[in-house]
Scaffold this motif. Structure first.
Motif, PDB file in Angstrom:
ATOM      1  N   LYS A   1       0.857  -1.180   0.000  1.00 22.54           N
ATOM      2  CA  LYS A   1       0.000   0.000   0.000  1.00 22.54           C
ATOM      3  C   LYS A   1       0.894   1.232   0.000  1.00 22.54           C
ATOM      4  CE  LYS A   1      -3.246  -2.411   2.934  1.00 22.54           C
ATOM      5  NZ  LYS A   1      -3.748  -2.482   4.300  1.00 22.54           N
ATOM      6  N   VAL A   2       0.641   2.140  -0.919  1.00 23.92           N
ATOM      7  CA  VAL A   2       1.411   3.375  -1.028  1.00 23.92           C
ATOM      8  C   VAL A   2       0.502   4.519  -0.607  1.00 23.92           C
ATOM      9  CG1 VAL A   2       2.703   4.877  -2.572  1.00 23.92           C
ATOM     10  CG2 VAL A   2       2.749   2.408  -2.926  1.00 23.92           C
TER      11      VAL A   2
ATOM     12  N   LYS B   1       2.854  13.091  12.998  1.00 25.01           N
ATOM     13  CA  LYS B   1       4.042  13.004  13.856  1.00 25.01           C
ATOM     14  C   LYS B   1       5.321  13.354  13.118  1.00 25.01           C
ATOM     15  CE  LYS B   1       2.018   9.158  16.367  1.00 25.01           C
ATOM     16  NZ  LYS B   1       2.190   7.759  16.701  1.00 25.01           N
ATOM     17  N   ARG B   2       5.241  14.183  12.107  1.00 23.82           N
ATOM     18  CA  ARG B   2       6.431  14.531  11.331  1.00 23.82           C
ATOM     19  C   ARG B   2       6.596  16.041  11.197  1.00 23.82           C
ATOM     20  NH1 ARG B   2       7.004   9.402  10.180  1.00 23.82           N
ATOM     21  NH2 ARG B   2       5.262   8.226   9.389  1.00 23.82           N
ATOM     22  N   GLY B   3       5.990  16.786  12.077  1.00 24.48           N
ATOM     23  CA  GLY B   3       6.136  18.231  12.055  1.00 24.48           C
ATOM     24  C   GLY B   3       5.549  18.875  10.803  1.00 24.48           C
ATOM     25  N   GLY B   4       4.510  18.285  10.231  1.00 25.62           N
ATOM     26  CA  GLY B   4       3.879  18.831   9.040  1.00 25.62           C
ATOM     27  C   GLY B   4       4.543  18.432   7.738  1.00 25.62           C
ATOM     28  N   LYS B   5       5.671  17.746   7.809  1.00 25.47           N
ATOM     29  CA  LYS B   5       6.363  17.308   6.589  1.00 25.47           C
ATOM     30  C   LYS B   5       5.648  16.093   6.008  1.00 25.47           C
ATOM     31  CE  LYS B   5      10.043  19.865   7.580  1.00 25.47           C
ATOM     32  NZ  LYS B   5      11.237  20.358   7.129  1.00 25.47           N
ATOM     33  N   GLN B   6       5.651  15.995   4.688  1.00 21.27           N
ATOM     34  CA  GLN B   6       4.994  14.883   4.015  1.00 21.27           C
ATOM     35  C   GLN B   6       6.003  13.779   3.721  1.00 21.27           C
ATOM     36  OE1 GLN B   6       3.360  16.696   0.526  1.00 21.27           O
ATOM     37  NE2 GLN B   6       1.487  17.276   1.561  1.00 21.27           N
ATOM     38  N   VAL B   7       5.559  12.536   3.885  1.00 27.70           N
ATOM     39  CA  VAL B   7       6.363  11.384   3.502  1.00 27.70           C
ATOM     40  C   VAL B   7       5.481  10.418   2.733  1.00 27.70           C
ATOM     41  CG1 VAL B   7       7.983  11.525   5.432  1.00 27.70           C
ATOM     42  CG2 VAL B   7       5.946  10.136   5.652  1.00 27.70           C
ATOM     43  N   THR B   8       6.091   9.702   1.814  1.00 24.14           N
ATOM     44  CA  THR B   8       5.403   8.635   1.113  1.00 24.14           C
ATOM     45  C   THR B   8       5.676   7.358   1.891  1.00 24.14           C
ATOM     46  OG1 THR B   8       5.757   9.756  -0.981  1.00 24.14           O
ATOM     47  CG2 THR B   8       5.182   7.436  -1.078  1.00 24.14           C
ATOM     48  N   LEU B   9       4.615   6.689   2.300  1.00 20.45           N
ATOM     49  CA  LEU B   9       4.715   5.512   3.149  1.00 20.45           C
ATOM     50  C   LEU B   9       4.316   4.277   2.358  1.00 20.45           C
ATOM     51  CD1 LEU B   9       5.081   4.464   6.079  1.00 20.45           C
ATOM     52  CD2 LEU B   9       2.685   4.966   6.437  1.00 20.45           C
TER      53      LEU B   9
ATOM     54  N   LEU C   1       9.722   4.564   4.338  1.00 15.17           N
ATOM     55  CA  LEU C   1       9.383   5.989   4.319  1.00 15.17           C
ATOM     56  C   LEU C   1      10.264   6.684   3.296  1.00 15.17           C
ATOM     57  CD1 LEU C   1       9.283   6.693   8.146  1.00 15.17           C
ATOM     58  CD2 LEU C   1       7.341   6.575   6.637  1.00 15.17           C
ATOM     59  N   ILE C   2       9.639   7.405   2.383  1.00 19.83           N
ATOM     60  CA  ILE C   2      10.350   8.199   1.388  1.00 19.83           C
ATOM     61  C   ILE C   2       9.988   9.657   1.648  1.00 19.83           C
ATOM     62  CG2 ILE C   2      10.683   8.630  -1.074  1.00 19.83           C
ATOM     63  CD1 ILE C   2      11.556   5.848  -0.241  1.00 19.83           C
ATOM     64  N   GLN C   3      10.986  10.507   1.800  1.00 19.78           N
ATOM     65  CA  GLN C   3      10.729  11.908   2.129  1.00 19.78           C
ATOM     66  C   GLN C   3      10.091  12.616   0.942  1.00 19.78           C
ATOM     67  OE1 GLN C   3      14.557  13.400   3.270  1.00 19.78           O
ATOM     68  NE2 GLN C   3      14.546  12.314   5.214  1.00 19.78           N
ATOM     69  N   GLY C   4       8.948  13.249   1.187  1.00 24.86           N
ATOM     70  CA  GLY C   4       8.256  14.004   0.148  1.00 24.86           C
ATOM     71  C   GLY C   4       7.086  13.222  -0.438  1.00 24.86           C
ATOM     72  N   ASP C   5       6.348  13.892  -1.335  1.00 24.24           N
ATOM     73  CA  ASP C   5       5.182  13.291  -1.978  1.00 24.24           C
ATOM     74  C   ASP C   5       5.604  12.669  -3.310  1.00 24.24           C
ATOM     75  OD1 ASP C   5       2.741  12.529  -2.906  1.00 24.24           O
ATOM     76  OD2 ASP C   5       1.878  14.531  -2.998  1.00 24.24           O
ATOM     77  N   PHE C   6       5.936  11.380  -3.289  1.00 20.42           N
ATOM     78  CA  PHE C   6       6.370  10.657  -4.481  1.00 20.42           C
ATOM     79  C   PHE C   6       5.498   9.420  -4.705  1.00 20.42           C
ATOM     80  CE2 PHE C   6      10.174  13.000  -3.299  1.00 20.42           C
ATOM     81  CZ  PHE C   6      10.592  13.485  -4.527  1.00 20.42           C
ATOM     82  N   ARG C   7       4.202   9.530  -4.389  1.00 22.68           N
ATOM     83  CA  ARG C   7       3.312   8.373  -4.500  1.00 22.68           C
ATOM     84  C   ARG C   7       3.286   7.796  -5.906  1.00 22.68           C
ATOM     85  NH1 ARG C   7      -1.923  11.015  -1.968  1.00 22.68           N
ATOM     86  NH2 ARG C   7      -0.948  12.756  -3.039  1.00 22.68           N
ATOM     87  N   ASP C   8       3.134   8.646  -6.910  1.00 24.40           N
ATOM     88  CA  ASP C   8       3.033   8.161  -8.287  1.00 24.40           C
ATOM     89  C   ASP C   8       4.331   7.507  -8.742  1.00 24.40           C
ATOM     90  OD1 ASP C   8       0.420   9.115  -8.440  1.00 24.40           O
ATOM     91  OD2 ASP C   8       1.079  11.093  -9.135  1.00 24.40           O
ATOM     92  N   LYS C   9       5.452   8.130  -8.430  1.00 25.57           N
ATOM     93  CA  LYS C   9       6.756   7.591  -8.822  1.00 25.57           C
ATOM     94  C   LYS C   9       7.028   6.252  -8.124  1.00 25.57           C
ATOM     95  CE  LYS C   9      11.002   8.240 -10.526  1.00 25.57           C
ATOM     96  NZ  LYS C   9      11.321   8.394 -11.912  1.00 25.57           N
ATOM     97  N   VAL C  10       6.741   6.168  -6.822  1.00 29.94           N
ATOM     98  CA  VAL C  10       6.966   4.942  -6.065  1.00 29.94           C
ATOM     99  C   VAL C  10       6.075   3.828  -6.594  1.00 29.94           C
ATOM    100  CG1 VAL C  10       6.618   3.878  -3.788  1.00 29.94           C
ATOM    101  CG2 VAL C  10       7.814   6.052  -3.969  1.00 29.94           C
ATOM    102  N   LEU C  11       4.826   4.147  -6.877  1.00 31.65           N
ATOM    103  CA  LEU C  11       3.884   3.166  -7.419  1.00 31.65           C
ATOM    104  C   LEU C  11       4.367   2.640  -8.768  1.00 31.65           C
ATOM    105  CD1 LEU C  11       1.130   1.961  -6.598  1.00 31.65           C
ATOM    106  CD2 LEU C  11       0.071   3.694  -8.027  1.00 31.65           C
ATOM    107  N   GLU C  12       4.858   3.538  -9.589  1.00 26.84           N
ATOM    108  CA  GLU C  12       5.384   3.169 -10.912  1.00 26.84           C
ATOM    109  C   GLU C  12       6.604   2.245 -10.790  1.00 26.84           C
ATOM    110  OE1 GLU C  12       7.871   5.770 -14.032  1.00 26.84           O
ATOM    111  OE2 GLU C  12       5.878   6.564 -13.597  1.00 26.84           O
ATOM    112  N   VAL C  13       7.528   2.567  -9.884  1.00 24.92           N
ATOM    113  CA  VAL C  13       8.737   1.758  -9.698  1.00 24.92           C
ATOM    114  C   VAL C  13       8.388   0.381  -9.135  1.00 24.92           C
ATOM    115  CG1 VAL C  13      10.895   1.584  -8.377  1.00 24.92           C
ATOM    116  CG2 VAL C  13      10.260   3.744  -9.458  1.00 24.92           C
TER     117      VAL C  13
ATOM    118  N   VAL D   1      -3.384   4.155  -1.651  1.00 30.32           N
ATOM    119  CA  VAL D   1      -4.394   4.172  -0.616  1.00 30.32           C
ATOM    120  C   VAL D   1      -4.527   5.594  -0.108  1.00 30.32           C
ATOM    121  CG1 VAL D   1      -5.024   3.281   1.658  1.00 30.32           C
ATOM    122  CG2 VAL D   1      -3.866   1.802   0.038  1.00 30.32           C
ATOM    123  N   GLY D   2      -5.744   6.043   0.132  1.00 29.41           N
ATOM    124  CA  GLY D   2      -5.966   7.393   0.640  1.00 29.41           C
ATOM    125  C   GLY D   2      -6.073   8.381  -0.501  1.00 29.41           C
ATOM    126  N   GLY D   3      -6.164   9.655  -0.151  1.00 32.27           N
ATOM    127  CA  GLY D   3      -6.363  10.734  -1.118  1.00 32.27           C
ATOM    128  C   GLY D   3      -5.349  10.781  -2.123  1.00 32.27           C
TER     129      GLY D   3
END
Length: 116
Positions: free
Chosen positions: A42-43, A49-57, A91-103, A114-116
């Motif tokens: 699931k991506v 809990k990350r101080g407002g920073k986005q991560v791709t999980l 955990l990948i720092q930043g919003d890389f959902r599409d790239k991670v899903l593709e890889v 999963v999610g928005g």
């Protein structure tokens, strides 16, 4: 010192008066890594809990820690960012959902967003 370290591995028994008693040691067996086609990953985007920073999980990996870290290293290098791989999560720092899903799908993993 080695005797002290062994005490943590014993399960539940502190002392026994039985002269034939042998301690049962907890042995942590690593789960065998499933082939990529059988993994249900699931991506998602997370910022709790990350101080407002986005991560791709990436959740749902079944296998050894070495294989998890190897997959995490591939994803981090493809995205060109940092991250970590532990406890069955990557955990990948930043919003890389599409790239991670593709890889992941290019490597034969069954992954879905999963999610928005």
């Amino acid at each position: 010192m080695s005797r002290k370290n062994n005490r943590k591995d014993r399960s539940g028994v502190v002392f026994s008066t039985n002269p034939d008693f042998d301690y049962e040691y907890n042995s942590e067996e690593e789960a065998a890594t499933l082939p990529p086609g059988q993994q249900q990953l699931k991506v998602m985007l997370d910022k709790k809990k990350r101080g407002g920073k986005q991560v791709t999980l990436v959740e749902g990996f079944v296998g050894s820690n070495d294989d998890l870290k190897a997959l995490g290293k591939v994803l981090k290098s493809k995205c060109g960012v940092g991250g970590t791989a532990k406890d069955g999560e990557i955990l990948i720092q930043g919003d890389f959902r599409d790239k991670v899903l593709e890889v992941l799908q290019a490597n034969g993993y069954k992954a879905k967003k999963v999610g928005g």
